[in-house]
Scaffold this motif. Sequence first.
Motif, short mmCIF file in Angstrom:
data_model
loop_
_atom_site.label_atom_id
_atom_site.label_comp_id
_atom_site.label_asym_id
_atom_site.label_seq_id
_atom_site.Cartn_x
_atom_site.Cartn_y
_atom_site.Cartn_z
N ILE A 4 -26.36 14.69 -0.01
CA ILE A 4 -25.38 13.64 0.30
C ILE A 4 -24.88 12.88 -1.23
O ILE A 4 -25.73 12.34 -1.94
CB ILE A 4 -26.11 12.51 1.06
CG1 ILE A 4 -26.42 12.93 2.44
CG2 ILE A 4 -24.97 11.27 1.04
CD1 ILE A 4 -26.75 12.25 3.34
N PRO A 5 -23.70 13.17 -1.71
CA PRO A 5 -23.08 12.38 -2.63
C PRO A 5 -23.04 11.11 -2.40
O PRO A 5 -22.00 10.61 -1.41
CB PRO A 5 -21.86 13.11 -2.91
CG PRO A 5 -21.42 13.77 -1.62
CD PRO A 5 -22.79 13.89 -0.83
N LEU A 6 -23.83 10.08 -3.03
CA LEU A 6 -23.79 8.68 -2.57
C LEU A 6 -22.36 8.32 -3.02
O LEU A 6 -21.65 8.52 -3.92
CB LEU A 6 -24.70 8.11 -3.40
CG LEU A 6 -26.25 8.62 -3.34
CD1 LEU A 6 -27.13 7.54 -4.04
CD2 LEU A 6 -26.66 8.25 -1.74
N GLY A 7 -22.12 7.02 -2.13
CA GLY A 7 -20.81 6.36 -2.42
C GLY A 7 -21.03 5.50 -3.72
O GLY A 7 -21.92 5.18 -4.01
N GLY A 8 -19.70 5.01 -4.07
CA GLY A 8 -19.83 3.92 -5.07
C GLY A 8 -20.72 2.84 -4.99
O GLY A 8 -21.42 2.41 -6.00
#
Lengths: 628, 473
Positions: free
Chosen positions: A402-406
């Motif tokens: 999962i590409p983490l959000g900002g």
Amino acid sequence: MALDAESEAIGNLLYDRGILTDEQLDEAEDLAEAWNLGLVEVLLGKRWLKAATIYRELAYYYDVPLLDLSETLADSALLRRYDVTEMTEAQVIPVREENGRLTVATARPGPVTLVRIIEIFGSEVDIAVATRLDISLALQSAFREEQSHEAVYGLAETDPVMSASNVILPAQVVVLYGCISLFLLGLAFAPVPTLIALNVVMTVFYLGNFLFKATLVWVGSEAQERMSQSIAAEAAMLHDDELPVYTVLVPMFREPEVLPILTNALRNLDYPLAKLDIKIVLEESDHDTIEAARSLDLEGVFEIVLVPASHPQTKPKACNYALQYARGDFLVIFDAEDKPEPDQLKKVIATFRQSSPNTACVQCRLNYYNAQENWLTRMFTLDYSLWFDLMLPGLQRLGVPIPLGGTSNHFRMDVLRQLKAWDPHNVTEDADLGIRLTQKGYRVGVIDSTTFEEANVSIPNWIRQRSRWIKGYMQTFLVHTRRPVHLARTVGLPGLIGFVFFIGGTFLSGLLNPIFWGIFVLWMIFGAQLIEPYFPPAILYMSLINLLAGNALLIYLTMVAPFRRRWTYLAPWGVTVVGYWVLMTIASYKALKQLVSNPFYWEKTQHGLSKHTAAELKAAGDEGEAAT
Amino acid sequence: MRDLVWKIALWLLVSAAMLLPIAWVEGHGFLSSATIQMWAKAIVLTDGPAVFRATDAFFPPLPFAIALVMQVLSGGTDIPLPHVLSAAVGGLLAVAWYYNLINRAAYDRLSAVLVVLLLVLNPVFLRSLSEGPSMMFLILGAWLFFRGLVNIRLFGTAPDMMKVALGLLVATMSHELGVLFALATLPALVLAARPSLLLVSPSGYLVSMFFPVVAAVLSLFFVSAVLKTDFFAVQLLSPDSAWAGATFLAIFCLLPVPLMVIFRLFLQPRFSMPLGGMLLTLVGMALLNRVYPVEPDPVLVAAPALGAIPVAARWWTRTSLRSTPLAALMVLSAMLGGWALGTLGAPESRAWLQAASGRMVTNPVAQAAHVAAFLRDRDEVLADVERHPDLVAALGNASNFIAAGDPAYDRVLFGGRPAGKFVVIGVDENDPVVRDRLLRALPRLKNNNDSRFDLVYDTGSWMVYRVNRAGDT
């Protein structure tokens, strides 16, 4: 938990000296019991007293001097003789050495601290009291070079292959060069078959991308409802006394105007304020924001960390720097304009308890409070609803990194430190960290708790922000494909496919879209004869499926996205998402250009442009006044 | 992964089992006109002359496209490929219903098997299987839609919305009746919607619900335009006032289970409203079919109601004895379905019932087998393949035909000099309209009264002429 004797005594002292009222003392004692904390920690989290008053009274109670370290500067050379981590944890520093005796300043005098002081400095010590902020600033001043170096190069030196400090490795250059050469040779000797082959690759990629996203939405939504209920139930049952200390990092740069919104939102968290270790992380050169933060005269739980100037000047570097002063068992990052749902931290604790032991991070959802402001904010809200509400849970379900959000990603502190935290050279450091966590055998969870932010209202501002994100995705893709076999082994085949489509697909579709749009326009203007040689029937039909069914599917998913939040009024705007894709394409090419010319440059997003922000500022100001 | 493999194996097994009832009625001479039509189109499009250009619409695209792929991959078989596709969809439905009852409604395995068995043994389901994949896809679409419709009210998740959209899409792309089904869902979508969703933005709700159908229809028009192919067409039949009453009765025969569930949950609007929406859709579709007649058989118009039964069974109140009354009502439904076929059904449905009960009926493909055998070794045969799918199906290929799209064929239609070596025409004395376009162009062939052609084969219903070149210069 009953109030300890020390707290009781300090409470009585403050009351006797007329510093606390009867009601305040009762409330503080009740909170200290409920939170299982000392009275001083509770008072530092309240706005009844200035922090300086509390420390003054502490010094009085323990009959030790109160040091003002802004006047009596600590001896940096002396400080550097001791371990910074131990001193940070214990909140103690040596101030001076005279006749073989050390004067040690502490923000929290008492028996426990005394033991730690003796362990660190020996028994020949005189104790003094200093504010936590002064101690922290003294440590930052003494260790700024080492800690700044650690913040910038910590990852690159310990795990260079995972660092984006080298944008592209020689081996990757060779592969890229080989591919381009092959393509050019093909064009020279067999142009039509080469273009057909390229077309096949792109068409299959598009088809896979569409199907992958539909699958994500389908499987993601199915799972999340049941889990959300059990997490909410456990969060509601958590007792304040069992909650751990939670570090909240708020990196800011040139945005003094939103500070009141932030502090107000953090005060509204359903979490004992005294158990929050809030670090407002500011660049040393950002005098306006520093001044604004100081003028707010915040409670003792708010701490300002000043990041020394160095290259690259990025948010992850600032976070890495501040991380070295963090005291919590868990850590979360919020942006300055964030408004997390009040029970978010408790839900995260409940999630960590319910999840497997290798769960190292929990990503909360992001969405916008100014969705209705203009077309762009509507599209941005639809985009985020699709991304965070539907797709990320799908990634979690399928076991895809999962590409983490900002913001609003919550970490276990031990794992974060072990992994050397964020890559300061990557401009989407959170996305990179999410992939790195999975590669290192950890799991990232996604939960149903939202942080509301300010959606970008201006197209140029949006393009700057999005180009940074896309550039970061490009960096992340380049970093994690350096060892494709290792990537496949660590994340599995579904993870690898998901990574390619989700990370690679995000920027590749932006780059490829204009090519296909151009072909479509040519087809419509000049007829099928022009494109027929490069589109054999099978490819033509597949391209038609992509053009019609694929795009319709993406539009539909965009329309479906806001339903979960009952924002049905946004759904028809999904039809206009094509315009948003055009903006994405512009941002993608800007990102590609910048990846080559200025890879580590951090495109600053200007916050506070929304007309809602003014209202938020006013509300924050009113609530802040009411709290005092 | 193992679970998926097991499900696929089960699907293949059940699909194979679905071929048995199809084979039984086919063995007794029943082949639906829809099946023959699709089979022939697939043969002509894959094995026919390269220049062939269909003048009939490519509609419905979903079963057609799959049938075409199957025809290409198999290279042609003696078994009608639409039957295989129909059985595959039937198997998919049975397996999906089974797992839905087990996983979502907590039925025990035995009860779930019983419910599914009673569903697939319903004569209307079996009739639909033999009708062809279009009807089976329509039932699939109806089931997906009904499932999503109830779930939207109860849960409102994205997959539920996707089920509604997918259901409408599958229905619209599979059968002419599916277009009417999609239109009929409009009031049902409002009835079944969460009040909170409608309150916020009724237009937003409806636009997003109907977007997939609109997008699909517009896409088909676009493809039709750019590829210059007739992809989308709904042919209206002549209206018959008897349909409406018979259709409502046929639908009612399949509704004992849904009606009972609605009755039991009547006071809980979150259940009764969407379940009522299912009924409203079916009734609306039947009414639309009365105004815009596309399907003449009342039993087949009622067939999408089969999709409502498993949805109703899923929401049957969970009690230890729920299987017994449910099974009883499904048996009743099966009996009523059998009665509807015999009493309300169109001639094809009645023929199916005869074949199912072991009596032989007329097989159009078998009837064309003799003329097909005569033509098998002859080439350059002028034929209206689109009006004689039975001939194409009996022949198994269409490579020796001169068909629409070939300039030689088109010349004949416009009164030009006969091309090719042979002309085959079908003669139906009972049909008031001459459907064979070659016969329309060359009417004297009917009485062997054209000197340019020599009659070489004549069975009354089929005539084959050799083109006489004696007068050519």
